[in-house]
Design an enzyme around this catalytic site. Structure first.
Site, PDB file in Angstrom:
ATOM      1  N   GLU A 259     -13.708  18.104  20.393  1.00  0.00           N
ATOM      2  CA  GLU A 259     -13.189  16.766  20.701  1.00  0.00           C
ATOM      3  C   GLU A 259     -14.131  15.682  20.166  1.00  0.00           C
ATOM      4  O   GLU A 259     -13.971  15.213  19.043  1.00  0.00           O
ATOM      5  CB  GLU A 259     -12.937  16.647  22.202  1.00  0.00           C
ATOM      6  CG  GLU A 259     -11.874  17.634  22.684  1.00  0.00           C
ATOM      7  CD  GLU A 259     -11.578  17.505  24.164  1.00  0.00           C
ATOM      8  OE1 GLU A 259     -11.167  16.412  24.591  1.00  0.00           O
ATOM      9  OE2 GLU A 259     -11.762  18.503  24.905  1.00  0.00           O
ATOM     10  N   MET A 260     -15.109  15.271  20.937  1.00  0.00           N
ATOM     11  CA  MET A 260     -16.000  14.196  20.500  1.00  0.00           C
ATOM     12  C   MET A 260     -17.302  14.715  19.873  1.00  0.00           C
ATOM     13  O   MET A 260     -17.955  13.987  19.126  1.00  0.00           O
ATOM     14  CB  MET A 260     -16.303  13.267  21.671  1.00  0.00           C
ATOM     15  CG  MET A 260     -15.074  12.508  22.163  1.00  0.00           C
ATOM     16  SD  MET A 260     -15.485  11.397  23.543  1.00  0.00           S
ATOM     17  CE  MET A 260     -13.923  10.550  23.769  1.00  0.00           C
TER      18      MET A 260
END
Length: 459
Positions: A259-260
Site C-alpha cells: 500500500e504505502m
C-alpha cells in the site's frame, strides 16, 4: 378377544400421559423473572448450546447409533451458522448481546425454525412455544431499545433490526481539522504518491471503485477496499477484523509494503516536520509532538465525521411514508424476508459480525479461481478453523456507489452481488423481479455528507 381394546385403551392413556409430560416440560419460565433471565432460561431449556457452541456437553444418548449421526449433523450445521456462547455469557453478566446475533435469534423465532422439530422431539423442554416466543420477542425489543436504537426511528419502526444513521458523533473539532489534512496527505507513502484518500475517495463513495487498490509503484492489494464512510459504526475494521479501532486501521496501510510502503513512522514524521505550518498546527493539538499514535488518532477523529445520514431510507424509517416507492418498500420487505437483515443490522446495515462466505454453498469452489491468503478472512488472524472464510459483514450504506462488491471485488454490479448472496448465504436463488426489488431498496441507502447527497458528489 377383549385384549385388543385393552391394549388400545392403554396405549391411548400412555399417549395422553406422554403428551401432558411433553407439554409440562415445555412450560415457559416465570413471568416475574427479569427479561434477561427469562431469555436465558428459554435458551437453556432449549439446549441451544448443544448445536451452537464449540464444545457442548452431550447427553448419553448422543453416542447411540441412531441418534449419533443426526445429533452430529445438527451440531455441525448449527455451529457453522451461529455461536451462541457469547449470548449466554452476556445474559448471565447483564451485558448487551451483539446486534447481529440478536437479529438472528429474532428471525428464527419469527420463522419458527428453531429448534428443529426432530430436535424438540428428542429433547423435551426445548420447543419454543407461543408463550416462550412472546417472551423472547419482548426481551429482544427491550434489549434493542436499551442498547442499539438511537430513538431516531418512527414508532412504527422502533424495533426494526436496522436503524437510521445518526447525524453526528462526539468529536474534537481541532483533531478533526488536522485529521482531514492528514487523511489527504500523500507523504504517508514512501514515494509521496498515495494517501488515505487515494483508496477511500470521499467523492467516490469512500472507495476507489477498483477491484484491488493501487499502492506504491503500482502494486495491487489483495482485497477490495471497504468504504471509509460510516466506518466509525463498524465493530472492527478491515475485512478480517485485524484492527479493533479506526486509529488501528489508520496505522495499517502506511507500513504495508503493497500500500504505502513506508519503512517506519520516523520516516513519515521526518517529512511532516519539514512542513512548518502543519507542524505548528499539530503541536497545538498534540503538545507532545509527532508520533504514530497521535497521527492515527487525528485521522480516526476525522473519520468519525464521515457519517452519511438522511438517506431516503432513513427518512422512511423516521416516518416519511411518501419518500420510497412501492417497489423500494417491497424490496425492504424482501430484504428482511430473505434473512439479509439478520447480518446487515444496525445503523450501518452491517459491520457488526463475522459471517461465513459460502454458508449454503461453496462460493470458492464455484468461483473457480486460485485461493489467496485474503480468502481466508478472519482465519488469517485467529488461525481458528471455524474462522476460515469468515469476513466482517460489510455495511450497506451508500452501497450503490461502492462497486465492485464482495471481499474479492468479483461482483461488478449490485445485481450480481445480490444474486451471489442469495445463492451462497441464503441458499435460495431469487427471481429476477425479487432481485430487482431488493436492488431498488439498496439504492435508497445513499445518504448525505456535509448536507449534500453523496451521489451528487460522485457525479
Amino acid at each position: 378377544m377383549k385384549l385388543f381394546p385393552k391394549i388400545l385403551i392403554g396405549a391411548g392413556v400412555a399417549a395422553v400421559v406422554v403428551g401432558i409430560a411433553y407439554h409440562l416440560s415445555n412450560s415457559a419460565p416465570s413471568a416475574d423473572l427479569p427479561r434477561e433471565q427469562q431469555a436465558l432460561a428459554i435458551l437453556t431449556d432449549g439446549q441451544c448450546l448443544m448445536c451452537h457452541s464449540e464444545n457442548p456437553e452431550l447427553p448419553f444418548y448422543a453416542k447411540l447409533p441412531v441418534a449419533k449421526g443426526m445429533i452430529r449433523e445438527d451440531m455441525t450445521l448449527g455451529y457453522k451458522h451461529t455461536d451462541l456462547t457469547g449470548v449466554y455469557e452476556a445474559l448471565r453478566k447483564g451485558e448487551k448481546v451483539d446486534e447481529a446475533t440478536l437479529a438472528k435469534i429474532e428471525r428464527v423465532i419469527d420463522k419458527g425454525t428453531m429448534p428443529m422439530a426432530r430436535f424438540s422431539l428428542m429433547h423435551w423442554g426445548s420447543a419454543i412455544t407461543g408463550k416462550k416466543a412472546a417472551m423472547m420477542k419482548e426481551w429482544i425489543k427491550e434489549h434493542r431499545t436499551q442498547h442499539y436504537a438511537p430513538n431516531l426511528a418512527h414508532a412504527a419502526f422502533a424495533f426494526e433490526p436496522v436503524q437510521p444513521v445518526m447525524d453526528s458523533l462526539p468529536v474534537d473539532p481541532a483533531k478533526v481539522a488536522l485529521g482531514e489534512k492528514l487523511f489527504h496527505d500523500p507523504r504517508f507513502s514512501a514515494d509521496n504518491t498515495v494517501s488515505c484518500a487515494s483508496c477511500h475517495g470521499l467523492n467516490t463513495g469512500g472507495v476507489d471503485n477498483k477491484q484491488y487498490s493501487d499502492g506504491v509503484d503500482g502494486k495491487k492489494g489483495g482485497v477490495n477496499a471497504p468504504t471509509v464512510y460510516n466506518a466509525a459504526l463498524n465493530f472492527v475494521q478491515f475485512w478480517d477484523g485485524r484492527a479493533g479501532t479506526l486509529a488501528e486501521q489508520a496505522g495499517g496501510p502506511p507500513m504495508n509494503p503493497v500500500e504505502m510502503a513506508s519503512a517506519s513512522w520516523e520516516e513519515i514524521i521526518d517529512k511532516l516536520k519539514e512542513d512548518k505550518e502543519l507542524t505548528a498546527e499539530f503541536l497545538a493539538v498534540y503538545p507532545d509532538g509527532y508520533s504514530g499514535d497521535n497521527l492515527t488518532d487525528a485521522i480516526a477523529e476525522f473519520e468519525k465525521t464521515l457519517l452519511t445520514p438522511n438517506s431516503r431510507f432513513d427518512r422512511y424509517l423516521k416516518g416519511d411514508s411518501t419518500v420510497l416507492t412501492a417497489q423500494e418498500i417491497k424490496g425492504y420487505e424482501l430484504f428482511k424476508a430473505n434473512d439479509c437483515a439478520s447480518c446487515h443490522v444496525g445503523a450501518n446495515l452491517g459491520g457488526q459480525s463475522y459471517e461465513l462466505m459460502g454458508l449454503k454453498a461453496d462460493y470458492f469452489a464455484d468461483r473457480g479461481l486460485e485461493m489467496t491468503e485474503e480468502d481466508n478472512g478472519r482465519f488469517k488472524e485467529t488461525k481458528t478453523e471455524r474462522d476460515r472464510h469468515r469476513f466482517k459483514t460489510p455495511g450497506l450504506r451508500n452501497v450503490a456507489l461502492t462497486a465492485p462488491y464482495l471481499h474479492d471485488g468479483s461482483a461488478k454490479t449490485l445485481e450480481e452481488a445480490v444474486d451471489a448472496m442469495a445463492v451462497y448465504q441464503v441458499g435460495k436463488p431469487l427471481s429476477t423481479a425479487d432481485r430487482d426489488d431488493i436492488v431498488a431498496f439498496l439504492k435508497t441507502l445513499t445518504g448525505e455528507y456535509q448536507g449534500k447527497p453523496l451521489d451528487a458528489q460522485n457525479s
